[in-house]
Design a protein around this motif. Sequence first.
Motif, PDB file in Angstrom:
ATOM      1  N   ARG A  52      35.519 125.054  57.574  1.00  0.00           N
ATOM      2  CA  ARG A  52      36.837 124.470  57.341  1.00  0.00           C
ATOM      3  C   ARG A  52      37.297 124.692  55.902  1.00  0.00           C
ATOM      4  O   ARG A  52      36.547 124.469  54.962  1.00  0.00           O
ATOM      5  CB  ARG A  52      36.814 122.971  57.633  1.00  0.00           C
ATOM      6  CG  ARG A  52      38.192 122.299  57.528  1.00  0.00           C
ATOM      7  CD  ARG A  52      38.117 120.809  57.789  1.00  0.00           C
ATOM      8  NE  ARG A  52      37.490 120.086  56.695  1.00  0.00           N
ATOM      9  CZ  ARG A  52      36.273 119.568  56.714  1.00  0.00           C
ATOM     10  NH1 ARG A  52      35.536 119.687  57.808  1.00  0.00           N
ATOM     11  NH2 ARG A  52      35.773 118.923  55.671  1.00  0.00           N
ATOM     12  N   THR A  81      50.511 127.706  60.919  1.00  0.00           N
ATOM     13  CA  THR A  81      50.595 128.438  62.192  1.00  0.00           C
ATOM     14  C   THR A  81      50.025 129.841  62.037  1.00  0.00           C
ATOM     15  O   THR A  81      49.950 130.392  60.936  1.00  0.00           O
ATOM     16  CB  THR A  81      52.054 128.557  62.673  1.00  0.00           C
ATOM     17  OG1 THR A  81      52.832 129.239  61.678  1.00  0.00           O
ATOM     18  CG2 THR A  81      52.659 127.198  62.942  1.00  0.00           C
ATOM     19  N   THR A  87      48.088 129.335  67.203  1.00  0.00           N
ATOM     20  CA  THR A  87      47.584 128.069  66.678  1.00  0.00           C
ATOM     21  C   THR A  87      48.653 127.379  65.836  1.00  0.00           C
ATOM     22  O   THR A  87      49.365 128.027  65.065  1.00  0.00           O
ATOM     23  CB  THR A  87      46.329 128.314  65.809  1.00  0.00           C
ATOM     24  OG1 THR A  87      45.303 128.871  66.630  1.00  0.00           O
ATOM     25  CG2 THR A  87      45.835 127.012  65.187  1.00  0.00           C
ATOM     26  N   ARG A  88      48.734 126.063  65.972  1.00  0.00           N
ATOM     27  CA  ARG A  88      49.668 125.263  65.182  1.00  0.00           C
ATOM     28  C   ARG A  88      48.983 123.959  64.791  1.00  0.00           C
ATOM     29  O   ARG A  88      48.528 123.203  65.647  1.00  0.00           O
ATOM     30  CB  ARG A  88      50.938 124.970  65.990  1.00  0.00           C
ATOM     31  CG  ARG A  88      51.973 124.123  65.236  1.00  0.00           C
ATOM     32  CD  ARG A  88      53.161 123.830  66.131  1.00  0.00           C
ATOM     33  NE  ARG A  88      54.150 122.961  65.506  1.00  0.00           N
ATOM     34  CZ  ARG A  88      55.152 123.372  64.748  1.00  0.00           C
ATOM     35  NH1 ARG A  88      55.303 124.666  64.530  1.00  0.00           N
ATOM     36  NH2 ARG A  88      56.015 122.527  64.209  1.00  0.00           N
ATOM     37  N   THR A  89      48.900 123.723  63.478  1.00  0.00           N
ATOM     38  CA  THR A  89      48.291 122.506  62.951  1.00  0.00           C
ATOM     39  C   THR A  89      49.301 121.796  62.055  1.00  0.00           C
ATOM     40  O   THR A  89      49.994 122.449  61.274  1.00  0.00           O
ATOM     41  CB  THR A  89      47.028 122.846  62.125  1.00  0.00           C
ATOM     42  OG1 THR A  89      46.124 123.608  62.922  1.00  0.00           O
ATOM     43  CG2 THR A  89      46.340 121.570  61.648  1.00  0.00           C
ATOM     44  N   THR A  90      49.407 120.491  62.172  1.00  0.00           N
ATOM     45  CA  THR A  90      50.351 119.726  61.353  1.00  0.00           C
ATOM     46  C   THR A  90      49.624 118.612  60.604  1.00  0.00           C
ATOM     47  O   THR A  90      48.561 118.137  61.036  1.00  0.00           O
ATOM     48  CB  THR A  90      51.468 119.107  62.203  1.00  0.00           C
ATOM     49  OG1 THR A  90      50.884 118.188  63.143  1.00  0.00           O
ATOM     50  CG2 THR A  90      52.231 120.176  62.967  1.00  0.00           C
ATOM     51  N   ARG A 111      39.639 128.648  64.722  1.00  0.00           N
ATOM     52  CA  ARG A 111      40.954 128.634  65.362  1.00  0.00           C
ATOM     53  C   ARG A 111      41.886 129.721  64.833  1.00  0.00           C
ATOM     54  O   ARG A 111      43.011 129.857  65.313  1.00  0.00           O
ATOM     55  CB  ARG A 111      41.617 127.267  65.175  1.00  0.00           C
ATOM     56  CG  ARG A 111      40.826 126.090  65.746  1.00  0.00           C
ATOM     57  CD  ARG A 111      41.646 124.822  65.670  1.00  0.00           C
ATOM     58  NE  ARG A 111      42.852 124.919  66.484  1.00  0.00           N
ATOM     59  CZ  ARG A 111      43.881 124.075  66.377  1.00  0.00           C
ATOM     60  NH1 ARG A 111      43.847 123.110  65.463  1.00  0.00           N
ATOM     61  NH2 ARG A 111      44.931 124.217  67.149  1.00  0.00           N
TER      62      ARG A 111
END
Length: 325
Positions: A52, A81, A87-90, A111
């Motif tokens: 990460r 994104t 992939t989409r992370t907020t 991801r």
Amino acid sequence: MKSVFPYPTLFGDIVFDITAVTVDGTPLPYAQVSTTERTVALFRSGREHWTRATLHLKAHLPEPELAEGPFTDVTCMAVLTEKATNTRTTARLARNVGGSWQGTIDLGKDRHLRRATLTVHAIATVESVAGRLVGSAAQEWYVDLRESTPVRRREIDIVEVDFRDGPHEWLRPFQEAPWIVETSADTPTVYLNTTAVEGLMDVLAAKGGTTAERVLRDMTASHIAQDVWTAMFHTAISDLDVDEDGTPVMPTGWREAVVRTMLPDVLPGRQPTDALYDINERRTQGFGWSQLQSAIQYAAGKRSRVTKKLTNAVRTVDRTDKGVS
């Protein structure tokens, strides 16, 4: 060209920066984060295996406008994104006493594949409707998993994906095409079909190789580039804004760069404003539009160096036939 919303939005700029990056809790070397290029390079991050990356952000919204305008329940969101993996992370940023917004967003290595895009959005309640997008950062950051130097590199995304069984259903009808150019987003994307031509992806990704492989790689890259230039130019001129007297307005972003690059070869000797007016007239009125396609094809071919690549290919084949190495 900017999107138009049927409700009030922010006029002022939203700006943000990545202030620090950690990889599994360890700070990423400073040399791999560039504020001028707005890019983070995660390849060779100090360890071969990592899980990460945490991006630390600081954003500034136009506070006076937020205070005076019809905006309530304002939220600042970071959005990460990547088209290659869909992939989409907020992550929600917290508001500081001084008016800035700070927070972190995580990028999971499992991801993502190649190059992620980070931006910031302002969300608010407007006209009693919650969750409306009222503003976005004009400049994005890129997080590259395959580069060790933080260089912005290109304004075109290249995505390798299976058109037949991959994650993008809209590509299914094009499963026999070796590639497709998509230009509706903020960044043009070339989707390379991994299953249309067996072995093509290996040839394109290879370094060196046989003479035949080098010729095939050069010709294919030139063909793709010509398709990209043609598609981008048509997109850039397809929906031009006009001012009060009907004069077309130069588009913004990558569309502006494409138009200014191509116009000297599409309509030689014309000023950009006059050339845009001529093109818009032909497109909307119909006259002379088909004739213009030859000029667009020529300009795209010139930018992609088709003639030079084809000349090299013919000479290579000729030498091979004559037994000359």
